[in-house]
Design a protein around this motif. Structure first.
Motif, short mmCIF file in Angstrom:
data_model
loop_
_atom_site.label_atom_id
_atom_site.label_comp_id
_atom_site.label_asym_id
_atom_site.label_seq_id
_atom_site.Cartn_x
_atom_site.Cartn_y
_atom_site.Cartn_z
N MET A 1 -7.14 -9.09 -3.32
CA MET A 1 -7.03 -9.46 -1.91
C MET A 1 -6.48 -10.88 -1.75
N GLU A 2 -6.87 -11.77 -2.66
CA GLU A 2 -6.35 -13.13 -2.62
C GLU A 2 -4.85 -13.14 -2.84
N LEU A 3 -4.37 -12.37 -3.83
CA LEU A 3 -2.94 -12.33 -4.13
C LEU A 3 -2.15 -11.68 -3.00
N ASN A 4 -2.82 -10.79 -2.24
CA ASN A 4 -2.14 -10.13 -1.12
C ASN A 4 -2.31 -10.88 0.19
N GLY A 5 -3.00 -12.03 0.14
CA GLY A 5 -3.20 -12.81 1.36
C GLY A 5 -4.18 -12.18 2.32
N ASN A 6 -5.11 -11.34 1.78
CA ASN A 6 -6.10 -10.65 2.63
C ASN A 6 -7.52 -11.14 2.35
N LEU B 1 -7.92 0.25 10.57
CA LEU B 1 -9.11 -0.02 9.77
C LEU B 1 -8.95 0.52 8.35
N TYR B 2 -8.50 1.77 8.23
CA TYR B 2 -8.33 2.38 6.91
C TYR B 2 -7.23 1.69 6.11
N ASP B 3 -6.17 1.28 6.80
CA ASP B 3 -5.08 0.57 6.12
C ASP B 3 -5.57 -0.76 5.55
N LEU B 4 -6.46 -1.42 6.29
CA LEU B 4 -7.01 -2.69 5.82
C LEU B 4 -7.89 -2.48 4.59
N GLN B 5 -8.72 -1.44 4.63
CA GLN B 5 -9.69 -1.21 3.56
C GLN B 5 -9.07 -0.56 2.32
N TYR B 6 -7.93 0.07 2.49
CA TYR B 6 -7.27 0.74 1.36
C TYR B 6 -6.61 -0.29 0.45
#
Length: 783
Positions: free
Chosen positions: A53-58, A95-100
């Motif tokens: 998530m860090e590498l993806n900026g999330n 929501l699902y796109d965020l959690q996937y």
């Protein structure tokens, strides 16, 4: 842990044959995968996912998820119209796109061939993947973790943490150490860390030694005054009361009330293990005469007042791959490791727990003792069936009876019953309660009966570790056969029995004295819900190779259990380690393949079948002694199954111990071989105990089908049901042959000698029958 944890992340979990069918380039939209539950798994936070998530900026994904869920909650309360439905649908998609997490994927290998092919590369939804690692739990289910090629190099570098890549290691152990980044964990405040050598002690004790030799069967010898060299701090270290309060507040919020916590299970770079609260600064002041200096693992002198936690070398798996403490910490910070907690000791312990059938199966009880052992469970079930409103509520949801906890109740019928006692006369509620009682009875029938006691995470003698850290002679405060357990001390209990699954024989049970003194109460004051073991006996070895990296023991003061527990010699299983090499990717893949499959359960079941068979022989018979040897060797096979993923070299259990077909294939060229084959055929443990029908639904289905088919055949051939045929005094040769064949494949429930597991099964079946009659009376009585 009660702190609100990170939101669940969705990860694809696919079978390799599905990818192979798609020529290793699969298209599977998230919307389709979510409709098929087996394609997606929800997983908690871990160091690996935090890196991704860090590498993806999330990094702030949790706040975004909470915001979307709040909006959904508002929309669901609004009157439904097309616009509202559209907004809800769009929010769920967001929501699902965020959690996937598309950069991580779990692949279940259907064959070794698929595994080798997958490692050449494959794609899902145009994302290309590379093998990262196999976790301990994953490889047992033939599951490997892959990540996207886009982030592979960065994740691999962080995982290696600038270790010495030329250091020789056992490949399977390296894989297990790497997999620590996949453990579910919650980051906490970074402590000031020091690493010290472990506390090692030695003593002499009578043991039973089991090890593989040239033959098919293990060698078992009784060793008098066997010297045991033991790492008493295996898997744990210490933290200051100040840091303990800080972490407790971060994890439990207002529940912490500025109190310390007994212990936390930690994760960091190459680190796994418990930290228990102990005031080692106070120890230095009072016991070490004000000398606060210690020697770290690399030989550097340190002031203990400069550190919040003391890790041991058994916790930091690759500590010797670094030049110094500063080198290790610098690499860990550079690679973005976070100090995290995967588990904590509970804030309080329970008073009653349900036993595991393995805890009870080696006891030999009288009929009166058996009834007394089952009495609390039977009374709970009888009292719950609407005889008493209060007892029924306690049975249904005893821990949620306070008004402020009503919201945690999942079943509306329980709330209705709490509000109005007259609801006990409602047929619907009666049926619901009976269904829960029936399920509880079936659990009891497989040995899950009530015992006073609880599970507690164990540590070594904290005082011994403190002595070792400061270079003092190690004596500890506890003597051989003693434990410090605050729960039992508060109840005035002097003796307890200790259990830990998986178990094989009575040698895996230990009876210990519960002790305390003013000195112990002072130095162990922060250990409220843990169990402190002494440094001078083989309790951990006896309880199937336990260590102190968060293993729990079940302890009870049940008088029947204590009366019948014998402290017999510990079984020490000698394991052979694989050769240390400088591992590369091919070595790790090979180690994964050798570890595929989970044999722990099947090994335990074979031993349980042997225990059941042994109960039909006299204690002084040759058959009993042979089965006793095989059951004790079962611990050796069990430990090998558990540690297979860590690079243990071992032989499998001889098939002729549990497979009749293997007995038939044994040679019989000499008289000795003929006699051996005859004994093996007589002692083959190929039938599962009765109570296992309730453990394995497929076994129950198979059993019912077989008995139904046998009954139909009996009616066709002899014009009577099977039960009637079994009751007639004299059989014809044809009837005798039919019954013998039936009984060979399905043991009858009429044998004169039963193991404790099957005896409990029969007792609880009688309770189930009486409850069924009582329930039918309630349901047919007009209101």
């Amino acid at each position: 842990m009660t702190r609100e944890q990170s939101c669940h992340k969705y990860i694809y979990k696919l079978q390799s044959k599905r990818l192979a069918k798609a020529d290793w380039n699969l298209t599977l939209p998230l919307s389709v995968a979510l409709n098929n539950k087996s394609d997606v798994v929800a997983t908690g936070d871990s160091q690996l996912l935090r890196w991704i998530m860090e590498l993806n900026g999330n990094a702030d994904i949790d706040s975004k998820v909470i915001s979307i869920k709040q909006k959904l909650k508002i929309l669901k309360k609004m009157e439904r119209c097309e616009e509202v439905k559209k907004q809800i649908k769009e929010l769920y998609k967001k929501l699902y796109d965020l959690q996937y997490q598309k950069d991580c994927l779990y692949l279940i290998m259907n064959s070794s061939k698929d595994y080798y092919r997958a490692n050449k590369g494959f794609s899902v939804n145009s994302t290309s993947y590379r093998r990262l690692l196999g976790t301990n739990g994953g490889v047992k289910k033939s599951t490997i973790t892959y990540i996207s090629k886009r982030i592979y190099d960065e994740i691999k570098n962080r995982m290696d943490n600038d270790r010495d890549l030329n250091k020789k290691l056992i490949p399977a152990k390296l894989e297990a150490y790497q997999a620590l980044i996949c453990s579910g964990s919650i980051p906490v405040s970074m402590p000031r860390i020091v690493i010290v050598k472990d506390c090692n002690v030695s003593w002499k004790e009578d043991v039973i030694l089991i090890q593989d030799k040239d033959g098919a069967e293990p060698e078992m010898t009784y060793e008098k005054d066997y010297e045991i060299n033991y790492c008493d701090s295996d898997g744990y270290g210490l933290m200051t009361p100040e840091y303990s309060r800080l972490v407790n507040k971060e994890l439990h919020g207002d529940l912490a009330e500025d109190k310390t916590i007994t212990g936390i299970n930690t994760r960091f770079a190459w680190t796994k293990g418990m930290l228990f609260t102990f005031d080692y600064v106070d120890f230095a002041r009072k016991i070490n005469h004000g000398n606060f200096m210690i020697t770290d693992a690399w030989g550097a002198i340190r002031d203990v007042r400069d550190f919040d936690v003391i890790l041991t070398t058994s916790m930091v798996k690759l500590w010797d791959s670094y030049k110094s403490l500063e080198h290790f910490l610098c690499c860990s910070m550079k690679n973005h490791y976070q100090f995290s907690v995967s588990k904590t000791t509970p804030l309080k312990l329970e008073h009653v727990r349900n036993a595991n059938y393995q805890f009870l199966q080696t006891y030999e009880l009288t009929e009166e003792e058996l009834i007394q052992l089952c009495e609390p469970t039977m009374e709970e079930l009888k009292g719950a069936l609407c005889i008493d409103w209060g007892k029924t509520l306690v049975f249904l949801k005893g821990m949620y009876l306070k008004e402020d906890q009503m919201e945690y109740l999942n079943n509306d019928f329980i709330k209705a019953l709490m509000i109005d006692p007259r609801m006990m006369n409602d047929p619907f509620i009666l049926g619901k309660i009976y269904g829960m009682i029936k399920k509880r009875t079936q659990m009891a029938a497989k040995g899950s009966i009530q015992l006073s006691g609880n599970y507690a995470i164990v540590s070594g003698d904290l005082y011994s570790l403190a002595q070792s850290i400061f270079g003092l002679p190690v004596t500890g405060l506890l003597k051989s056969g003693e434990v410090y357990h605050r729960y039992w001390i508060s109840k005035g209990v002097k003796e307890i029995a200790c259990f830990r699954a998986p178990m094989t024989c009575h040698n895996n049970i230990r009876k210990q004295s519960v002790v305390h003194s003013q000195e112990m109460d002072y130095w162990y004051q922060y250990n409220q819900t843990g169990m402190i073991l002494n440094s001078w006996d083989s309790t951990c070895d006896a309880l199937n190779g336990a260590d102190k990296d968060s293993d729990s023991f079940f302890t009870t003061d049940n008088e029947i259990i204590l009366k019948n527990t014998r402290n017999v010699p510990t079984i020490k299983c000698v394991q052979r380690q694989a050769e240390k090499i400088v591992p590369d990717e091919s070595h790790l893949v090979k180690a994964n393949i050798l570890s595929f499959g989970d044999e722990i359960g099947s090994t335990t079941n074979k031993i349980t079948s042997m225990i059941e068979l042994q109960s039909s022989f006299r204690r002084d018979s040759q058959e009993y002694r042979i089965l006793e040897y095989r059951i004790m060797c079962g611990q050796h096979y069990q430990q090998n199954s558990i540690d297979k993923a860590k690079g243990i070299l071992s032989k499998p259990m001889p098939r002729y111990w549990y497979d009749k077909a293997a007995c038939v294939q044994l040679p019989e060229t000499t008289e000795e071989e003929k006699e051996f084959k005859k004994i093996c055929s007589h002692l083959v443990a190929d039938k599962k105990p009765y109570f296992m029908r309730y453990i394995y639904p497929d076994l129950m289905k198979e059993y019912k089908k077989y008995t139904t088919d046998s009954n139909k055949k009996c009616i066709r051939r002899f014009q009577m049901p099977l039960k009637d045929l079994e009751q007639i005094p004299n059989y014809t040769p044809e009837q005798a042959e039919f019954l013998e064949y039936h009984q060979n494949l399905c043991q009858p429930e009429t044998i004169s000698v039963l193991s404790i597991g099957s005896a409990i099964y029969l007792k609880m079946n009688l309770v189930n029958f009486s409850l069924t009659e009582k329930m039918m009376l309630h349901l047919t009585t007009p209101f």
